[in-house]
Design a protein around this motif. Sequence first.
Motif, PDB file in Angstrom:
ATOM      1  N   TRP A   1       0.860  -1.188   0.000  1.00 28.86           N
ATOM      2  CA  TRP A   1       0.000   0.000   0.000  1.00 28.86           C
ATOM      3  C   TRP A   1       0.893   1.234   0.000  1.00 28.86           C
ATOM      4  N   ASN A   2       0.817   1.990  -1.057  1.00 23.96           N
ATOM      5  CA  ASN A   2       1.792   3.052  -1.308  1.00 23.96           C
ATOM      6  C   ASN A   2       1.353   4.395  -0.731  1.00 23.96           C
ATOM      7  N   ILE A   3       2.021   5.450  -1.141  1.00 24.33           N
ATOM      8  CA  ILE A   3       1.763   6.792  -0.607  1.00 24.33           C
ATOM      9  C   ILE A   3       0.343   7.264  -0.909  1.00 24.33           C
ATOM     10  N   ASP A   4      -0.243   6.736  -1.982  1.00 27.08           N
ATOM     11  CA  ASP A   4      -1.613   7.106  -2.368  1.00 27.08           C
ATOM     12  C   ASP A   4      -2.644   6.128  -1.824  1.00 27.08           C
ATOM     13  N   MET A   5      -2.227   5.245  -0.894  1.00 24.27           N
ATOM     14  CA  MET A   5      -3.089   4.215  -0.314  1.00 24.27           C
ATOM     15  C   MET A   5      -3.701   3.326  -1.389  1.00 24.27           C
ATOM     16  N   LYS A   6      -2.840   2.929  -2.329  1.00 23.63           N
ATOM     17  CA  LYS A   6      -3.224   1.957  -3.342  1.00 23.63           C
ATOM     18  C   LYS A   6      -2.241   0.786  -3.272  1.00 23.63           C
ATOM     19  N   ARG A   7      -2.769  -0.403  -3.443  1.00 19.96           N
ATOM     20  CA  ARG A   7      -1.903  -1.585  -3.404  1.00 19.96           C
ATOM     21  C   ARG A   7      -1.330  -1.818  -4.799  1.00 19.96           C
ATOM     22  N   VAL A   8      -0.052  -1.553  -4.948  1.00 20.61           N
ATOM     23  CA  VAL A   8       0.596  -1.625  -6.260  1.00 20.61           C
ATOM     24  C   VAL A   8       1.995  -2.215  -6.117  1.00 20.61           C
ATOM     25  N   VAL A   9       2.513  -2.703  -7.234  1.00 20.03           N
ATOM     26  CA  VAL A   9       3.938  -3.020  -7.346  1.00 20.03           C
ATOM     27  C   VAL A   9       4.609  -1.807  -7.966  1.00 20.03           C
ATOM     28  N   GLU A  10       5.480  -1.179  -7.212  1.00 17.71           N
ATOM     29  CA  GLU A  10       6.182  -0.017  -7.757  1.00 17.71           C
ATOM     30  C   GLU A  10       7.437  -0.482  -8.488  1.00 17.71           C
ATOM     31  N   PRO A  11       7.650   0.015  -9.703  1.00 18.51           N
ATOM     32  CA  PRO A  11       8.868  -0.350 -10.422  1.00 18.51           C
ATOM     33  C   PRO A  11      10.106   0.134  -9.676  1.00 18.51           C
TER      34      PRO A  11
ATOM     35  N   LEU B   1      17.114  -9.781  -3.431  1.00 22.40           N
ATOM     36  CA  LEU B   1      16.561 -11.056  -2.987  1.00 22.40           C
ATOM     37  C   LEU B   1      17.639 -11.845  -2.268  1.00 22.40           C
ATOM     38  N   TRP B   2      17.261 -12.477  -1.153  1.00 27.84           N
ATOM     39  CA  TRP B   2      18.171 -13.337  -0.393  1.00 27.84           C
ATOM     40  C   TRP B   2      17.596 -14.742  -0.310  1.00 27.84           C
ATOM     41  N   LEU B   3      18.449 -15.737  -0.408  1.00 29.74           N
ATOM     42  CA  LEU B   3      18.105 -17.111  -0.052  1.00 29.74           C
ATOM     43  C   LEU B   3      19.109 -17.549   1.003  1.00 29.74           C
ATOM     44  N   GLY B   4      18.601 -17.969   2.169  1.00 35.19           N
ATOM     45  CA  GLY B   4      19.534 -18.295   3.229  1.00 35.19           C
ATOM     46  C   GLY B   4      18.904 -19.019   4.382  1.00 35.19           C
ATOM     47  N   THR B   5      19.674 -19.128   5.453  1.00 34.52           N
ATOM     48  CA  THR B   5      19.315 -19.955   6.599  1.00 34.52           C
ATOM     49  C   THR B   5      18.548 -19.207   7.673  1.00 34.52           C
ATOM     50  N   ASN B   6      18.587 -17.870   7.661  1.00 38.45           N
ATOM     51  CA  ASN B   6      17.788 -17.072   8.586  1.00 38.45           C
ATOM     52  C   ASN B   6      17.718 -15.645   8.045  1.00 38.45           C
ATOM     53  N   SER B   7      17.085 -14.768   8.771  1.00 41.33           N
ATOM     54  CA  SER B   7      16.876 -13.406   8.269  1.00 41.33           C
ATOM     55  C   SER B   7      18.146 -12.569   8.251  1.00 41.33           C
ATOM     56  N   ASP B   8      19.211 -13.058   8.871  1.00 44.21           N
ATOM     57  CA  ASP B   8      20.479 -12.323   8.896  1.00 44.21           C
ATOM     58  C   ASP B   8      21.528 -12.881   7.933  1.00 44.21           C
ATOM     59  N   GLU B   9      21.371 -14.126   7.499  1.00 40.80           N
ATOM     60  CA  GLU B   9      22.412 -14.782   6.717  1.00 40.80           C
ATOM     61  C   GLU B   9      21.828 -15.336   5.424  1.00 40.80           C
ATOM     62  N   GLY B  10      22.511 -15.060   4.316  1.00 44.23           N
ATOM     63  CA  GLY B  10      22.057 -15.610   3.056  1.00 44.23           C
ATOM     64  C   GLY B  10      22.811 -15.030   1.882  1.00 44.23           C
ATOM     65  N   LEU B  11      22.670 -15.679   0.732  1.00 47.74           N
ATOM     66  CA  LEU B  11      23.230 -15.176  -0.512  1.00 47.74           C
ATOM     67  C   LEU B  11      22.238 -14.211  -1.140  1.00 47.74           C
ATOM     68  N   SER B  12      22.732 -13.176  -1.798  1.00 50.01           N
ATOM     69  CA  SER B  12      21.837 -12.151  -2.327  1.00 50.01           C
ATOM     70  C   SER B  12      22.123 -11.865  -3.789  1.00 50.01           C
ATOM     71  N   ALA B  13      21.082 -11.373  -4.458  1.00 57.94           N
ATOM     72  CA  ALA B  13      21.202 -10.926  -5.849  1.00 57.94           C
ATOM     73  C   ALA B  13      20.163  -9.848  -6.085  1.00 57.94           C
ATOM     74  N   ASP B  14      20.438  -8.968  -7.015  1.00 61.91           N
ATOM     75  CA  ASP B  14      19.528  -7.864  -7.312  1.00 61.91           C
ATOM     76  C   ASP B  14      18.729  -8.145  -8.579  1.00 61.91           C
ATOM     77  N   PHE B  15      17.545  -7.581  -8.636  1.00 60.93           N
ATOM     78  CA  PHE B  15      16.754  -7.590  -9.861  1.00 60.93           C
ATOM     79  C   PHE B  15      15.961  -6.295  -9.935  1.00 60.93           C
ATOM     80  N   GLU B  16      15.386  -6.046 -11.083  1.00 60.73           N
ATOM     81  CA  GLU B  16      14.664  -4.799 -11.309  1.00 60.73           C
ATOM     82  C   GLU B  16      13.291  -5.093 -11.902  1.00 60.73           C
ATOM     83  N   VAL B  17      12.293  -4.375 -11.417  1.00 56.47           N
ATOM     84  CA  VAL B  17      10.957  -4.421 -12.001  1.00 56.47           C
ATOM     85  C   VAL B  17      10.795  -3.181 -12.870  1.00 56.47           C
ATOM     86  N   ILE B  18      10.474  -3.399 -14.130  1.00 56.86           N
ATOM     87  CA  ILE B  18      10.444  -2.318 -15.119  1.00 56.86           C
ATOM     88  C   ILE B  18       9.066  -1.681 -15.165  1.00 56.86           C
ATOM     89  N   ASP B  19       9.067  -0.376 -15.277  1.00 61.16           N
ATOM     90  CA  ASP B  19       7.837   0.376 -15.528  1.00 61.16           C
ATOM     91  C   ASP B  19       7.647   0.429 -17.036  1.00 61.16           C
TER      92      ASP B  19
END
Length: 752
Positions: free
Chosen positions: A714-724, A729-747
Amino acid sequence: MKYSSLILNCLTAVILSACSLQSQKQDIIESRVEELLGQMTLQEKIGQMNQLTSTGNVDEMVTMAKEGKIGSFLNITDAKVVDRIQKAAVEESRLGIPVLMARDVIHGYKTIFPIPLGQAATFNPQLVEEGARIAAIEASSDGIRWTFAPMIDVSRDARWGRIAESCGEDPYLNAVMGVAMVKGFQGDSLNSPTSIAACAKHFAGYGASEAGRDYNSTFIPERLLRNVYLPPFEAAAKAGCATFMTSFNDNDGVPSTGNSFILKDILRNEWKFDGMVVTDWTSTTEMIAHGFCKDRKEAAMKAVNAGVDMEMGSASFIEHLEALVEEGKVSEASIDNAVRNILRLKFRLGLFEHPYVTTDQSVKYAPEHLAKAKEAAGQSAILLKNTDGVLPFGKNVHTLAVIGPMADAPHDQLGTWVFDGEKSHTQTPLTALREMYGKQVQIIYEPGLAYSRDKRTEGISKAVATARRADAVVAFVGEESFLSGEARSLADLDLRGAQKQLIAALAQTGKPLVMVVMAGRPLTIADEVKASNAVLYSFHPGTMGGPALADILFGKTVPGGKLPVSLPKMVGQLPIYYAHNHTGRAPNGNETLIDDIPLEVGQVTLGSTSFYMDAGFGPLFPFGYGLSYTTFKYSNLHLSSHTLRQGETLTASVELTNSGQREGTEVVQMYVRDKVGSVTRPVKELKGFRRVTLQPGERTTVSFQLPISDLAFWNIDMKRVVEPGEFTLWLGTNSDEGLSADFEVIDEKARR
């Protein structure tokens, strides 16, 4: 190809036929509801909106049923009494409407499973569903067809006693586990005699009670409410949860029982919920104490007008609704809508066709139920520390000292919200260790303290003497069941009584010390963790906790539980949770702590970041943390794409290797961060998890599907959206430890 097309066409036909049949059944129910509603007097309608607890006087309850003055009874567990009341309702009342029998069946009926917080620690929704199914089978054998679970309040403050009933601090985990419980309670079909209606509670925001004090106010702005506290309830509604319960708290000054925004605008209009809404116990008339209503009559008016269908306990509806309708303050249309929801539930439960108790009484404590409870207790145990592989106990342990007030506490290990479990059926750690491993290891027992709050220290010297005679020591500490749950808020989360002194004294013996904590909430145990060689945390594990823990201690099973809540270093950190916002001055780990500050220091800022001088920033152990008797290695994180469009799905995978010497189960966790938003976003959010069991040296690829729509908020305009924008992203064993990679959502609009 023709053969494949034929199969596809057949499958499509089957699906369409099933959907058509379900629609027909629903149409029939709606027709029956309307037909019955049209025959009811106003008084009979109001009677259906009335829920009371058992009066203990069967004749009195029979009369109420016969006169149509009751819609539901609480806390009747005698099948013969249930049948007598139902006979009066179905065969002797004017319209023959059955009474709905309800009970708090929270984490088991007779066979008690770990408390919900412990079940969440399994990160195994299938196992949680099976536990709820067993609870439903046992409870329905006594005529109970409605329970007040799951409690899916996002809970981030361990001072709040009801954190024990929750699935922890994370919205996603609460949603997944809540849906599993709904499916288990309700089974494949609500009209099965062994199904009981689930109730999503408490709607909404109750887990954020100010200062962790039960029944207290909450101050949750709408965006936070929608982004954090409502998603588990929306998931439950979409899963077909039969009922919802309002909460005790007022949020921003409006008590939930009188809050039409959440009950009508969100629950009914946005989510299209067609189930039934019940108040919490006397929460209608408690709106008077809130200062929201002047008397019982106004409380009844505001509750019904807000969208409540049934009143639990306080009977203001049956006292005042008739007059309120006559005065035009409550419309009969509102009454009709409420009664529709109640009748619809009773038809869906099959109560009109099968009002009497017919299920087998022998299901209670069935061997397969006890086996499943043991499995759940074992998977819920969390290994927090294991220095030098002290656990599991091996051939070098010939004599084991069993110490502590929770080693043989059959009542307390069942946990909070247990009305029907019997301590005579509880298998404690002491009993289990003696029976299961007493032939291979000498078990010597000295409690040291009589119970968790025991302040007398004279028994500690006996415990120390016993420990000195042993090759290893296991100390069972924690809290009695009474110390967590409703109205069990605490300002101090240290071990109670003289338990801290007991652990310190045992540590001084030099013997390998294993501390097993059995509690209903996270406790502040930093000193005790430091003093112990190994630590197992077991949220009150239920009937079969003893055998489950014994098998873990001796390595027959391997611990695989993960923390569903952050474990604080000290109570002053609360509320503490991993999915916090970053802030403008986030800690960096280089802050100066209080013990390192020189005397007469000048006015320096010590780093100017958001931290505590005496506790730093992070918890003692983070959300999702839990060790194993083996080790796991993560490698080769791969994303299917680094650029995605809305509507697409990202596949993320990682190679997981059991790099240790024993079979083990790891919970692989997926977290995502939205780096920049129109409003600040959490540093991480759980988006998926997977339990994986591997043999020593075995390697596998673990994959997750992440629909880009799951990144909406729910964004600044109180609409539920995916903002570009950019994400990590992390995959790992807990919320503090994991491997990470970046991705982008395009508008895509910006690209045109």
